[in-house]
Design an enzyme around this catalytic site. Structure first.
Site, mmCIF file in Angstrom:
data_model
loop_
_atom_site.group_PDB
_atom_site.id
_atom_site.type_symbol
_atom_site.label_atom_id
_atom_site.label_comp_id
_atom_site.label_asym_id
_atom_site.label_seq_id
_atom_site.Cartn_x
_atom_site.Cartn_y
_atom_site.Cartn_z
ATOM 1 N N GLY A 223 42.357 44.570 42.335
ATOM 2 C CA GLY A 223 41.927 44.284 43.701
ATOM 3 C C GLY A 223 42.407 45.394 44.608
ATOM 4 N N CYS A 224 42.633 45.075 45.861
ATOM 5 C CA CYS A 224 43.090 46.070 46.836
ATOM 6 C C CYS A 224 44.327 46.795 46.318
ATOM 7 C CB CYS A 224 43.391 45.387 48.164
ATOM 8 S SG CYS A 224 44.066 46.502 49.406
ATOM 9 N N PHE A 225 44.269 48.116 46.341
ATOM 10 C CA PHE A 225 45.385 48.876 45.755
ATOM 11 C C PHE A 225 46.658 48.824 46.576
ATOM 12 C CE2 PHE A 225 42.559 52.807 46.850
ATOM 13 C CZ PHE A 225 42.748 52.660 48.215
ATOM 14 N N TRP A 226 46.605 48.403 47.831
ATOM 15 C CA TRP A 226 47.823 48.329 48.646
ATOM 16 C C TRP A 226 48.840 47.363 48.044
ATOM 17 C CZ3 TRP A 226 45.000 47.364 53.938
ATOM 18 C CH2 TRP A 226 44.344 48.542 54.337
ATOM 19 N N HIS B 104 46.725 41.032 49.310
ATOM 20 C CA HIS B 104 46.172 39.870 48.616
ATOM 21 C C HIS B 104 47.126 39.282 47.576
ATOM 22 C CE1 HIS B 104 45.421 42.939 45.609
ATOM 23 N NE2 HIS B 104 45.099 42.005 44.740
#
Length: 192
Positions: free
Chosen positions: A10-13, A154
């Site tokens: 998912g979101c790499f953050w 997330h």
């Protein structure tokens, strides 16, 4: 020995922040994996969903301190393995989950653990492939949650806090990661 693996969760953050907290992880780079061309390896193009790139993190680790099964455990404990092209509220092909090996010798371990995880769900949507290409994301995305502590993530906050402290053992990784983590949480080993 220094080794590397690539995870799309998912979101790499959030994935970058999670893996940076693990003992034995030497470096984590947010970027774009397994897409079409280097010209499209940028946030604006990847967000169109037409490049084939996945938001991913390349994790460099010291295999004498942390093992590939441990890194996979953290991955499967953090993601939803059943939903294609989505993690949390993020929707699009760039959020497809995947494990991408750089060393062909890792494929067997990855497939074995993925089979354990897949057996626990009705539909398994995690890509398992060799890493074809990886391009670091723009500097803005590197260490994003360190620069923006209240930024979007997330990955559940309790997982960000608990997973680095989980007493991982390859001997006990005989059931899905989420089940092991939940049992540990219910036993009061971790409080949130």
């Amino acid at each position: 020995m220094r080794r590397s693996i690539c995870f799309a969760g998912g979101c790499f953050w959030g994935m970058e922040a999670l893996y940076r907290r693990l003992p034995g992880v030497l470096d984590v780079t947010a970027g774009y994996a397994n897409g079409d061309t280097a010209d499209h390896a940028n946030y604006d193009d990847v967000c169109t969903g037409r490049t084939g790139f996945r938001e991913a993190v390349q994790v460099a680790y010291e295999d004498g301190t942390v093992s590939l099964p441990h890194l996979l455990f953290v991955f499967f404990a953090a993601i939803d393995p059943e939903t294609p092209n989505r993690q949390g509220p993020d929707v699009g092909s760039q959020y497809q989950t995947g494990v991408y090996w750089m060393d062909p010798a890792d494929e067997g371990i990855i497939r074995s653990i993925a089979a354990l995880e897949a057996a626990a769900v009705p539909f398994f949507a995690v890509e398992l492939k060799a890493l074809a290409c990886f391009y670091p994301a723009e500097e803005f995305h590197q260490r994003y949650l360190e620069k923006h502590p209240r930024g979007y993530c997330h990955v559940a906050p309790w997982k960000l806090a608990a997973l680095p402290d989980f007493p991982f053992s390859t001997k006990t990784y005989t059931c899905p990661a989420k089940e092991l983590l939940q049992t540990w949480k219910e036993a009061g080993e971790v409080s949130f």
